[in-house]
Structure formats: structure tokens, C-alpha cells
Design a protein around this motif. Structure first.
Motif, PDB file in Angstrom:
ATOM      1  N   THR A  75       0.878  -1.165   0.000  1.00  0.00           N
ATOM      2  CA  THR A  75       0.000   0.000   0.000  1.00  0.00           C
ATOM      3  C   THR A  75       0.920   1.221   0.000  1.00  0.00           C
ATOM      4  O   THR A  75       1.695   1.419   0.935  1.00  0.00           O
ATOM      5  CB  THR A  75      -0.911   0.010   1.242  1.00  0.00           C
ATOM      6  N   TYR A  76       0.859   2.005  -1.067  1.00  0.00           N
ATOM      7  CA  TYR A  76       1.767   3.139  -1.229  1.00  0.00           C
ATOM      8  C   TYR A  76       1.146   4.411  -0.659  1.00  0.00           C
ATOM      9  O   TYR A  76      -0.052   4.666  -0.867  1.00  0.00           O
ATOM     10  CB  TYR A  76       2.079   3.361  -2.709  1.00  0.00           C
ATOM     11  N   ILE A  77       1.969   5.200   0.015  1.00  0.00           N
ATOM     12  CA  ILE A  77       1.494   6.471   0.565  1.00  0.00           C
ATOM     13  C   ILE A  77       2.403   7.589   0.071  1.00  0.00           C
ATOM     14  O   ILE A  77       3.634   7.502   0.155  1.00  0.00           O
ATOM     15  CB  ILE A  77       1.452   6.463   2.100  1.00  0.00           C
ATOM     16  N   SER A  78       1.784   8.640  -0.473  1.00  0.00           N
ATOM     17  CA  SER A  78       2.504   9.805  -0.984  1.00  0.00           C
ATOM     18  C   SER A  78       1.793  11.082  -0.532  1.00  0.00           C
ATOM     19  O   SER A  78       0.768  11.023   0.147  1.00  0.00           O
ATOM     20  CB  SER A  78       2.565   9.769  -2.519  1.00  0.00           C
ATOM     21  N   ARG A  79       2.349  12.228  -0.904  1.00  0.00           N
ATOM     22  CA  ARG A  79       1.743  13.551  -0.677  1.00  0.00           C
ATOM     23  C   ARG A  79       1.330  13.777   0.781  1.00  0.00           C
ATOM     24  O   ARG A  79       0.267  14.317   1.082  1.00  0.00           O
ATOM     25  CB  ARG A  79       0.535  13.751  -1.596  1.00  0.00           C
ATOM     26  N   ILE A  80       2.189  13.348   1.709  1.00  0.00           N
ATOM     27  CA  ILE A  80       1.891  13.527   3.139  1.00  0.00           C
ATOM     28  C   ILE A  80       2.176  14.983   3.510  1.00  0.00           C
ATOM     29  O   ILE A  80       3.296  15.473   3.354  1.00  0.00           O
ATOM     30  CB  ILE A  80       2.757  12.589   3.997  1.00  0.00           C
ATOM     31  N   ARG A  81       1.141  15.667   3.996  1.00  0.00           N
ATOM     32  CA  ARG A  81       1.318  17.081   4.341  1.00  0.00           C
ATOM     33  C   ARG A  81       0.288  17.492   5.374  1.00  0.00           C
ATOM     34  O   ARG A  81      -0.766  16.895   5.508  1.00  0.00           O
ATOM     35  CB  ARG A  81       1.203  17.957   3.085  1.00  0.00           C
ATOM     36  N   GLU A  82       0.643  18.551   6.109  1.00  0.00           N
ATOM     37  CA  GLU A  82      -0.243  19.041   7.160  1.00  0.00           C
ATOM     38  C   GLU A  82      -1.367  19.883   6.573  1.00  0.00           C
ATOM     39  O   GLU A  82      -1.168  20.632   5.618  1.00  0.00           O
ATOM     40  CB  GLU A  82       0.570  19.835   8.188  1.00  0.00           C
ATOM     41  N   ASP A  83      -2.553  19.747   7.150  1.00  0.00           N
ATOM     42  CA  ASP A  83      -3.720  20.536   6.756  1.00  0.00           C
ATOM     43  C   ASP A  83      -3.786  21.761   7.668  1.00  0.00           C
ATOM     44  O   ASP A  83      -4.082  21.651   8.854  1.00  0.00           O
ATOM     45  CB  ASP A  83      -4.983  19.678   6.898  1.00  0.00           C
ATOM     46  N   GLN A  84      -3.527  22.916   7.094  1.00  0.00           N
ATOM     47  CA  GLN A  84      -3.467  24.138   7.893  1.00  0.00           C
ATOM     48  C   GLN A  84      -4.842  24.624   8.354  1.00  0.00           C
ATOM     49  O   GLN A  84      -4.941  25.536   9.164  1.00  0.00           O
ATOM     50  CB  GLN A  84      -2.778  25.255   7.082  1.00  0.00           C
ATOM     51  N   THR A  85      -5.912  24.007   7.854  1.00  0.00           N
ATOM     52  CA  THR A  85      -7.259  24.422   8.264  1.00  0.00           C
ATOM     53  C   THR A  85      -7.744  23.683   9.509  1.00  0.00           C
ATOM     54  O   THR A  85      -8.826  23.976  10.019  1.00  0.00           O
ATOM     55  CB  THR A  85      -8.276  24.183   7.124  1.00  0.00           C
ATOM     56  N   LEU A  86      -6.958  22.690   9.969  1.00  0.00           N
ATOM     57  CA  LEU A  86      -7.317  21.915  11.155  1.00  0.00           C
ATOM     58  C   LEU A  86      -6.232  22.043  12.215  1.00  0.00           C
ATOM     59  O   LEU A  86      -5.053  22.229  11.893  1.00  0.00           O
ATOM     60  CB  LEU A  86      -7.484  20.441  10.807  1.00  0.00           C
ATOM     61  N   GLU A  87      -6.621  21.888  13.467  1.00  0.00           N
ATOM     62  CA  GLU A  87      -5.638  21.949  14.546  1.00  0.00           C
ATOM     63  C   GLU A  87      -4.667  20.779  14.460  1.00  0.00           C
ATOM     64  O   GLU A  87      -3.460  20.936  14.607  1.00  0.00           O
ATOM     65  CB  GLU A  87      -6.346  21.939  15.907  1.00  0.00           C
ATOM     66  N   ASN A  88      -5.201  19.579  14.229  1.00  0.00           N
ATOM     67  CA  ASN A  88      -4.363  18.390  14.061  1.00  0.00           C
ATOM     68  C   ASN A  88      -4.836  17.643  12.814  1.00  0.00           C
ATOM     69  O   ASN A  88      -5.619  16.692  12.908  1.00  0.00           O
ATOM     70  CB  ASN A  88      -4.466  17.476  15.286  1.00  0.00           C
ATOM     71  N   GLY A  89      -4.367  18.094  11.669  1.00  0.00           N
ATOM     72  CA  GLY A  89      -4.859  17.517  10.425  1.00  0.00           C
ATOM     73  C   GLY A  89      -3.756  17.166   9.455  1.00  0.00           C
ATOM     74  O   GLY A  89      -2.716  17.836   9.408  1.00  0.00           O
ATOM     75  N   LEU A  90      -3.987  16.105   8.670  1.00  0.00           N
ATOM     76  CA  LEU A  90      -3.061  15.698   7.621  1.00  0.00           C
ATOM     77  C   LEU A  90      -3.831  15.364   6.353  1.00  0.00           C
ATOM     78  O   LEU A  90      -4.999  14.954   6.406  1.00  0.00           O
ATOM     79  CB  LEU A  90      -2.286  14.433   8.029  1.00  0.00           C
ATOM     80  N   ASN A  91      -3.166  15.521   5.219  1.00  0.00           N
ATOM     81  CA  ASN A  91      -3.645  15.009   3.942  1.00  0.00           C
ATOM     82  C   ASN A  91      -2.661  13.953   3.461  1.00  0.00           C
ATOM     83  O   ASN A  91      -1.436  14.138   3.561  1.00  0.00           O
ATOM     84  CB  ASN A  91      -3.725  16.126   2.897  1.00  0.00           C
ATOM     85  N   ILE A  92      -3.179  12.825   2.960  1.00  0.00           N
ATOM     86  CA  ILE A  92      -2.314  11.801   2.386  1.00  0.00           C
ATOM     87  C   ILE A  92      -2.947  11.247   1.112  1.00  0.00           C
ATOM     88  O   ILE A  92      -4.163  11.363   0.907  1.00  0.00           O
ATOM     89  CB  ILE A  92      -2.004  10.652   3.371  1.00  0.00           C
TER      90      ILE A  92
END
Length: 343
Positions: free
Chosen positions: A292-309
């Protein structure tokens, strides 16, 4: 002494992949039997360097068979899985028929292996929906670290998720476009060639589709019933490989760097995440692979504790056949399956 394994639906995309993976992984089977409907009787399918002749399901005696890998659709599974299980053969089912039964464990070995012990209630184990399987593999290690509150999933699902008919339709429509023939539609609700369709499975009363509902319910069952899940499932003109854009809200703080390191150490995950052109995985590259490949890991600045993957996997392998074989391996490795032939 090895095990006797039956593969039901051996002529379909997933059934053929199951046979291939059993051989690739050196599964401890003394005998593998290929089963399908009567109309497929005598069809030849590959098992490693061997060729198996398909036998009819309704004429096969499961006495002495240890494991049945079932990939013949929900209706056939509803009819046959209880009969096969009653004969003492453990059924690992790839359809949606048993996933939501509280007495049937729904298993992704990297995520909830301990739940497999519940199979003895019905002698049936369920394999999750293809899009859910890869999702929870990536979410589990992050949930263990920072506790997930809510996820928003957008899927980009290949036509192989709709079977051979889906793959044929994409090929035929693409060819028709290039040679200026009429584009015929049979399998999908709209043209799939050079298009995307925000509709997989039937619509439900709240406007969601059944595919979206599956992602929600299965994630809760395997990962944590408290997690809030919303999903939009989309069919895309790709032959093999499902992709998912996932927005995750956590209870506790987690950075993108922390997530990247956690996922690098996680079983079944492979992080390809360079912030440069081509530094990510696409479904084309995942085809034929187990990870299972995971890319584009980055923090979501619209949430206090958020990520996009971004999550990508071969839906015929980790989303179906590979996970089914891994469940069978888990049964054996934990000593939960006694060889009936040896007994």
C-alpha cells in the motif's frame, strides 16, 4: 503435510489472482482445486507452473478441504459459504455478503489480526471492500499514534473493481473514440473512457452510494467505531489500481514528518513522498505490487491536528486476492487451523 485449498470463482479476475498469489508466496498447500460455475467446467487456469482444470462448485465435496477462498459474488457466497463452513472448511470470502455480520470477523492482517479468532462462530472470515483495505492499512499506524477523530475520503477507483466487464468496457470505448465508432455503454451508468463517474454501486436513501457506505462501516468495524467517516467514491478510466485522497483529523498532535516516519515503519506500507516532479506513486505503478503506497503527506493548515495523504494500491491484490491469502496465512501461523487430512 500441507493443506487442501479450494478457490471458488477461479476463472474471474480475483480468482486467477488468488491462484497466482498462492503460488508466488509458497502457500503450504498439498492440493489446490479451482472451482466455478458449471459453464466454466473444464476451463484451464494457471497455478504457478501448473495448469488446473476448473471443476463445478455444485458437484464438489468439501469434505477434507481445509480452506475455501471464495470470490464468486455475494449471492453465491450467501448460498454456498454456510454449506461449505458446515462441512468443516473455513471460508474466506471476498464479497460483501458477510462483512457486516457481527459473528463474522472482517480482517486486514496488518490492522486487526487478533479479531480473526472470532471465525469459529460461523467458520467464515470476511475480506473487506478493496478501497477500505488499502485505506485502513495506512490509517492504523497513524490512529495508534495520534487517535483519528474524522476522515474525509475521495476515491479514484479503477474499472477492474467492476470485474472483467468493466475492463472490457474501458478498452472497447477507448478504441471506439480513437476510430470514431459509436461509444457503447453496458456496464457503467455513463461513458467511462476519458471520463470520471461519481457513482459506484447503488444509491441509498441519504444520497450516498453503497460503495461509500461500505468504506464508512468497514473502517469503523476494523479500526474504531468512534471514527467519523465520510466518502465520495469515483470510478476513473484506469485499468488496475485504486487511489484515495484522504483528509484526516486527529485528537492529538502529529506532524507530517512524524507521520512519514511512522508509515515507513508500518507493515504493508511503502512511503514514496518526494516533493518534486514524479515523487509520488500513481495507480499504474502500483499494478502487480503488494504494498500500500502512501505519498503527498502534508499538514492541513485548516485543522488543529490535520493531515492530507494520498494512498494507492493494486485493488486486485491488496484490495482482494492478496489480503485473502494473507488471512489464510494468518490462520495457519497462529495455529488456528488444524489440517483435517492429517487428522
Amino acid at each position: 503435510m500441507g493443506y487442501k485449498v479450494a478457490v471458488v470463482g477461479a476463472t474471474g479476475n480475483v480468482g486467477r489472482e488468488m491462484l497466482s498469489i498462492l503460488s508466488e508466496r509458497g502457500f503450504p498447500a498439498d492440493e489446490v482445486v479451482a472451482l466455478a460455475s458449471r459453464r466454466s467446467q473444464g476451463t484451464e487456469v494457471s497455478f504457478g507452473d501448473k495448469t488446473l482444470k476448473v471443476k463445478p462448485l455444485d458437484q464438489y465435496d468439501f469434505a477434507g478441504t481445509d480452506i475455501c477462498l471464495m470470490s464468486a459474488g455475494g449471492e453465491i457466497s450467501k448460498e454456498w459459504s454456510p454449506k461449505i463452513a458446515a462441512a468443516g472448511c473455513v471460508v474466506i470470502d471476498n464479497s460483501s455478503a458477510w462483512r457486516y455480520d457481527p459473528d463474522v470477523p472482517l480482517i486486514v492482517p496488518e490492522v486487526n489480526a487478533d479479531a480473526i479468532s472470532g471465525f469459529t462462530k460461523k467458520n467464515i472470515i470476511a475480506n473487506p471492500n478493496c478501497s477500505t483495505a488499502q485505506l485502513v492499512v495506512a490509517l492504523k499506524p497513524l490512529h495508534d499514534h495520534a487517535k483519528i477523530k474524522r476522515i474525509v475520503v475521495s476515491t479514484y477507483q479503477s474499472v477492474s473493481g467492476a470485474g472483467k466487464e468493466g475492463m472490457d468496457e474501458l478498452f472497447q470505448q477507448s478504441r471506439a473514440v480513437f476510430v470514431a465508432d459509436p461509444v457503447e455503454r453496458k456496464k457503467f451508468t455513463k461513458r467511462i473512457a476519458f471520463n470520471v463517474i461519481p457513482h459506484i454501486d447503488v444509491f441509498m436513501e441519504d444520497g450516498s452510494t453503497k460503495e461509500e457506505w461500505k468504506v464508512m462501516v468497514e473502517t469503523k468495524k476494523m479500526l474504531d467505531p468512534k471514527i467519523k467517516v465520510t466518502c465520495t467514491a469515483v470510478r476513473v478510466p484506469v485499468f488496475i489500481g485504486h487511489s484515495e485522497a484522504v483528509n484526516i483529523e486527529f485528537e492529538n498532535e502529529i506532524t507530517a514528518d512524524e507521520a512519514r516516519e511512522i508509515l515507513r515503519q508500518a507493515p504493508g506500507c511503502l512511503v514514496i513522498d518526494k516533493h518534486e516532479d514524479g515523487g509520488y506513486i500513481t495507480p499504474y505503478e502500483s499494478a502487480g505490487e503488494d504494498a500500500t503506497y502512501i505519498s503527498r503527506i502534508r499538514e492541513d493548515q485548516t485543522l488543529e491536528n490535520g493531515l492530507n495523504i494520498w494512498i494507492v494500491a493494486d485493488n486486485l491484490r491488496k484490495g482482494a486476492a492478496l489480503n485473502t491469502v494473507q488471512i489464510a496465512e494468518l490462520l495457519i501461523n497462529r495455529g488456528l487451523l488444524k489440517q483435517r487430512q492429517a487428522a
